[in-house]
Design a protein around this motif. Structure first.
Motif, PDB file in Angstrom:
ATOM      1  N   PHE A   1      -0.473   2.231   7.270  1.00  0.00           N
ATOM      2  CA  PHE A   1      -0.293   3.554   6.047  1.00  0.00           C
ATOM      3  C   PHE A   1       0.885   2.600   5.124  1.00  0.00           C
ATOM      4  CE2 PHE A   1       1.842   6.237   3.846  1.00  0.00           C
ATOM      5  CZ  PHE A   1       1.417   7.353   2.916  1.00  0.00           C
ATOM      6  N   SER A   2       2.059   1.628   5.728  1.00  0.00           N
ATOM      7  CA  SER A   2       2.370   1.065   4.535  1.00  0.00           C
ATOM      8  C   SER A   2       1.573   0.106   3.679  1.00  0.00           C
ATOM      9  CB  SER A   2       3.381   0.326   5.585  1.00  0.00           C
ATOM     10  OG  SER A   2       4.290   1.346   6.143  1.00  0.00           O
ATOM     11  N   GLY A   3       0.915  -0.571   4.241  1.00  0.00           N
ATOM     12  CA  GLY A   3      -0.185  -1.759   3.573  1.00  0.00           C
ATOM     13  C   GLY A   3      -0.686  -0.211   2.649  1.00  0.00           C
ATOM     14  N   PHE A   4      -1.606  -0.104   3.318  1.00  0.00           N
ATOM     15  CA  PHE A   4      -2.468   0.759   2.782  1.00  0.00           C
ATOM     16  C   PHE A   4      -1.762   1.847   0.908  1.00  0.00           C
ATOM     17  CE2 PHE A   4      -4.035   5.141   1.407  1.00  0.00           C
ATOM     18  CZ  PHE A   4      -5.515   5.159   0.987  1.00  0.00           C
ATOM     19  N   SER A   5      -0.386   2.234   0.925  1.00  0.00           N
ATOM     20  CA  SER A   5       0.437   2.735   0.196  1.00  0.00           C
ATOM     21  C   SER A   5       0.397   1.835  -0.475  1.00  0.00           C
ATOM     22  CB  SER A   5       1.233   3.439   1.073  1.00  0.00           C
ATOM     23  OG  SER A   5       1.946   4.014   0.205  1.00  0.00           O
ATOM     24  N   VAL A   6       0.722   0.964  -0.639  1.00  0.00           N
ATOM     25  CA  VAL A   6       0.724  -0.588  -1.459  1.00  0.00           C
ATOM     26  C   VAL A   6       0.204  -1.029  -2.281  1.00  0.00           C
ATOM     27  CG1 VAL A   6       1.963  -2.449  -1.887  1.00  0.00           C
ATOM     28  CG2 VAL A   6       3.531  -1.098  -0.082  1.00  0.00           C
TER      29      VAL A   6
ATOM     30  N   LEU B   1      -2.774   2.905  -2.854  1.00  0.00           N
ATOM     31  CA  LEU B   1      -2.713   4.339  -3.797  1.00  0.00           C
ATOM     32  C   LEU B   1      -1.419   3.637  -4.713  1.00  0.00           C
ATOM     33  CD1 LEU B   1      -2.066   6.607  -1.286  1.00  0.00           C
ATOM     34  CD2 LEU B   1      -4.057   6.507  -2.480  1.00  0.00           C
ATOM     35  N   LYS B   2      -0.956   2.217  -4.869  1.00  0.00           N
ATOM     36  CA  LYS B   2      -0.311   1.435  -5.724  1.00  0.00           C
ATOM     37  C   LYS B   2       1.559   2.461  -5.624  1.00  0.00           C
ATOM     38  CE  LYS B   2      -3.092  -1.234  -6.796  1.00  0.00           C
ATOM     39  NZ  LYS B   2      -3.693  -2.674  -6.004  1.00  0.00           N
TER      40      LYS B   2
END
Length: 116
Positions: A83-88, A91-92
């Motif tokens: 999720f941390s990677g996905f969020s950055v 989702l920016k």
């Protein structure tokens, strides 16, 4: 450094891959908020099917080496990493110091599940 047996290694890999799919199923649509909700739900269900195709074998194989509590804990920690990677990247959204500290505390708590 100890090596992981295949029975211990593959559940981790499969859970990581399944979490990538599940993160997109749960949060990927947030990038497309103008799309109708029913389309987001249908797309999420379709993506989640592939998550299940990976998570179920991960847990079945993993149950030979890990307890159910350990498998669930592993999955939750992997979820935070994915999720941390996905969020950055998707989702920016920035990961703040508070996020890092909170996730680290969760991971530290998870370590107790694996203590002998």
């Amino acid at each position: 450094m100890p090596t992981l047996s295949p029975a211990a290694f593959w559940p981790v890999v499969l859970l990581a891959l399944s979490n990538i799919f599940m993160t997109f199923a749960w949060y990927g649509h947030l990038k497309y908020k103008s799309s109708p909700l029913f389309l987001a739900v249908l797309a999420s269900w379709g993506i989640a099917f592939f998550e299940y195709c990976l998570a179920v074998p991960a847990n079945r194989i993993g149950s030979e080496v890990y307890s159910a509590a350990q498998l669930k804990t592993m999955q939750e920690v992997i979820t935070l990493i994915v999720f941390s990677g996905f969020s950055v990247f998707w989702l920016k959204e920035a990961i703040t110091l508070n996020h890092v500290i909170g996730f680290a505390l969760i991971a530290a708590g998870a370590a107790f599940v694996f203590r002998a």
